[in-house]
Design a protein around this motif. Structure first.
Motif, PDB file in Angstrom:
ATOM      1  N   LEU A 147       0.973  -1.138   0.144  1.00  0.00           N
ATOM      2  CA  LEU A 147       0.051   0.079  -0.155  1.00  0.00           C
ATOM      3  C   LEU A 147       1.020   1.357  -0.024  1.00  0.00           C
ATOM      4  O   LEU A 147       0.472   2.280  -0.800  1.00  0.00           O
ATOM      5  CB  LEU A 147      -1.033  -0.210   1.333  1.00  0.00           C
ATOM      6  N   THR A 148       1.945   1.199   0.922  1.00  0.00           N
ATOM      7  CA  THR A 148       2.905   2.563   0.756  1.00  0.00           C
ATOM      8  C   THR A 148       3.724   2.320  -0.391  1.00  0.00           C
ATOM      9  O   THR A 148       3.799   3.512  -1.126  1.00  0.00           O
ATOM     10  CB  THR A 148       3.780   2.152   2.084  1.00  0.00           C
ATOM     11  N   TYR A 149       3.954   1.375  -0.875  1.00  0.00           N
ATOM     12  CA  TYR A 149       4.718   1.285  -2.434  1.00  0.00           C
ATOM     13  C   TYR A 149       3.697   2.052  -3.384  1.00  0.00           C
ATOM     14  O   TYR A 149       4.118   2.641  -4.115  1.00  0.00           O
ATOM     15  CB  TYR A 149       5.119  -0.131  -2.750  1.00  0.00           C
ATOM     16  N   SER A 150       2.442   1.568  -3.431  1.00  0.00           N
ATOM     17  CA  SER A 150       1.632   1.932  -4.537  1.00  0.00           C
ATOM     18  C   SER A 150       1.165   3.647  -4.222  1.00  0.00           C
ATOM     19  O   SER A 150       0.917   4.138  -5.323  1.00  0.00           O
ATOM     20  CB  SER A 150       0.250   1.299  -4.323  1.00  0.00           C
ATOM     21  N   ALA A 151       1.088   4.055  -2.952  1.00  0.00           N
ATOM     22  CA  ALA A 151       1.184   5.168  -2.822  1.00  0.00           C
ATOM     23  C   ALA A 151       2.212   6.206  -3.363  1.00  0.00           C
ATOM     24  O   ALA A 151       1.801   7.427  -3.807  1.00  0.00           O
ATOM     25  CB  ALA A 151       1.030   5.633  -1.245  1.00  0.00           C
ATOM     26  N   SER A 160       1.725   1.442 -10.802  1.00  0.00           N
ATOM     27  CA  SER A 160       0.712   0.639  -9.946  1.00  0.00           C
ATOM     28  C   SER A 160      -0.499   1.288  -9.647  1.00  0.00           C
ATOM     29  O   SER A 160      -0.668   2.530 -10.064  1.00  0.00           O
ATOM     30  CB  SER A 160       1.342   0.658  -8.359  1.00  0.00           C
ATOM     31  N   LEU A 161      -1.447   0.478  -9.290  1.00  0.00           N
ATOM     32  CA  LEU A 161      -2.795   1.079  -8.952  1.00  0.00           C
ATOM     33  C   LEU A 161      -2.715   1.907  -7.855  1.00  0.00           C
ATOM     34  O   LEU A 161      -1.729   1.739  -6.830  1.00  0.00           O
ATOM     35  CB  LEU A 161      -3.948   0.265  -8.682  1.00  0.00           C
ATOM     36  N   GLY A 162      -3.626   2.919  -7.547  1.00  0.00           N
ATOM     37  CA  GLY A 162      -3.534   3.609  -6.247  1.00  0.00           C
ATOM     38  C   GLY A 162      -3.843   2.714  -5.219  1.00  0.00           C
ATOM     39  O   GLY A 162      -4.641   1.778  -5.372  1.00  0.00           O
TER      40      GLY A 162
END
Length: 367
Positions: free
Chosen positions: A249-253, A261-263
């Motif tokens: 989740l942090t990576y995608s942020a 990546s998707l959000g």
């Protein structure tokens, strides 16, 4: 009664107080399970204690000898704080922010506040850069210590109305909250005025929520429905996705803005079987989903220490320090619902951390 009046006039309401209060409200208002509610409350308590530790760290490092007790501009100049440069930097950020608001509206082909269909066409990059208006104005207000309170409020509403055109309530709330914190920690208003202005901001948020429900033709109780939905998502994550995302989740942020990546909020929505919308996981859900229950202590512990230390620095140095602190504190309180899952917000936290490092280095270099 006199004791209460004295408290309302003199005692400062600080970030850890607000974080604990807001978290408690989210738990009480929502129908979240006892297990998830306790996790959220425990997270808030870890942050609360760590914030106090961070405040204490300010004195342990001897930073109070740099600028403690200086309350006017002339005294602060002795410590090489060039508020003019801070102001210019803030103005530059504001110009960038205003420019990208215009570009974002042109890109979308309409004004998202009035045309929700055009909101889908907004450029994520332009939208992110448009929020520099918030940071820039906060730095300007915190740097111009002699700025009239009425002018600050009037201009803040003007700039809030401008950024409101993009259709995001969060940006409006951060703008108003950050300015409120600046004038509060600059001792331009007292606790009673803070409460009054907070009620005003809450009423504005309520109005915007009602307006959005009306435009969408949706039912539900404004704000309460949103809080309950968000906390229910947190509940699902706590029970079914504990540590599953492993930091993704942090990576995608970060990488979602690069198109790699998707959000993070889209990932969460897809993970629970919902598509074509984004869902906010709360700051607690984001942490537990990424790092598991054990991640609560280091995450909120380090965050609390940083915020406590930065609070003491910003309170005494004002300028860019107070401007940045007020913005990230506002984002932190809003992140109780949304999570810290936006690249620009993460950058602001990194910027604040670097400012803390700068002050610490300045202390030891000047020895």
């Amino acid at each position: 009664m006199d004791l209460l009046k004295k408290y309302l006039d003199n005692e400062r309401i600080e970030g850890h107080h607000l974080f604990l209060i807001f978290t408690s409200l989210f738990i009480v208002i929502s129908s979240v399970s006892y297990y998830s509610g306790m996790l959220a409350l425990f997270s808030a308590m870890v942050f609360y204690i760590s914030f106090v530790v961070g405040k204490r760290l300010y004195s342990i490092l001897g930073l109070n000898t740099l600028n403690e007790g200086t309350s006017n501009l002339k005294d602060k100049i002795k410590y090489n704080i060039n508020y003019s440069k801070h102001t210019i930097f803030g103005l530059i950020l504001m110009i960038f922010g205003l420019t990208f608001i215009v570009l974002d509206i042109l890109w979308a082909g309409g004004i998202p506040l009035l045309d929700l269909t055009s909101k889908k066409n907004l450029s994520p990059l332009y939208t992110m850069l448009s929020r520099l208006l918030i940071l820039g104005w906060a730095i300007v207000v915190a740097s111009k210590l002699s700025l009239n309170k009425k002018k600050i409020i009037i201009y803040s509403f003007i700039f809030s109305s401008t950024i409101m055109l993009l259709g995001y309530r969060t940006s409006v709330m951060v703008m108003l909250m950050s300015i409120l914190f600046i004038i509060y920690y600059s001792n331009k208003i007292k606790n009673r005025e803070l409460i009054f202005f907070t009620i005003g901001i809450f009423m504005l948020l309520l109005f915007l929520s009602i307006l959005k429900l009306y435009i969408l033709g949706s039912g539900g109780i404004p704000l309460v429905s949103r809080i309950d939905l968000t906390m229910s998502v947190f509940d699902i994550i706590a029970h079914n996705f504990n540590g599953v995302f492993n930091g993704y989740l942090t990576y995608s942020a970060i990488y979602s803005y690069l198109g790699k990546s998707l959000g993070p909020r889209t990932i969460i929505a897809n993970s629970i079987g919902i598509h074509d919308v984004t869902i906010t996981p709360t700051i607690f859900g984001a942490v537990i989903g990424d790092y598991g229950t054990l991640g609560i202590v280091p995450y909120f512990g380090l965050l609390g220490i940083f915020m406590g230390l930065f609070y003491r620095i910003s309170k005494n140095f004002k300028g860019i320090y107070l401007g940045v602190y007020s913005v990230i504190l506002s984002y932190l309180l809003i992140a109780i619902e949304t999570g810290i899952l936006d690249l620009d917000v993460i950058i602001y936290y990194v910027f604040g951390f670097l400012l803390c490092i700068y002050v610490i280095l300045k202390k030891f270099i000047n020895k």
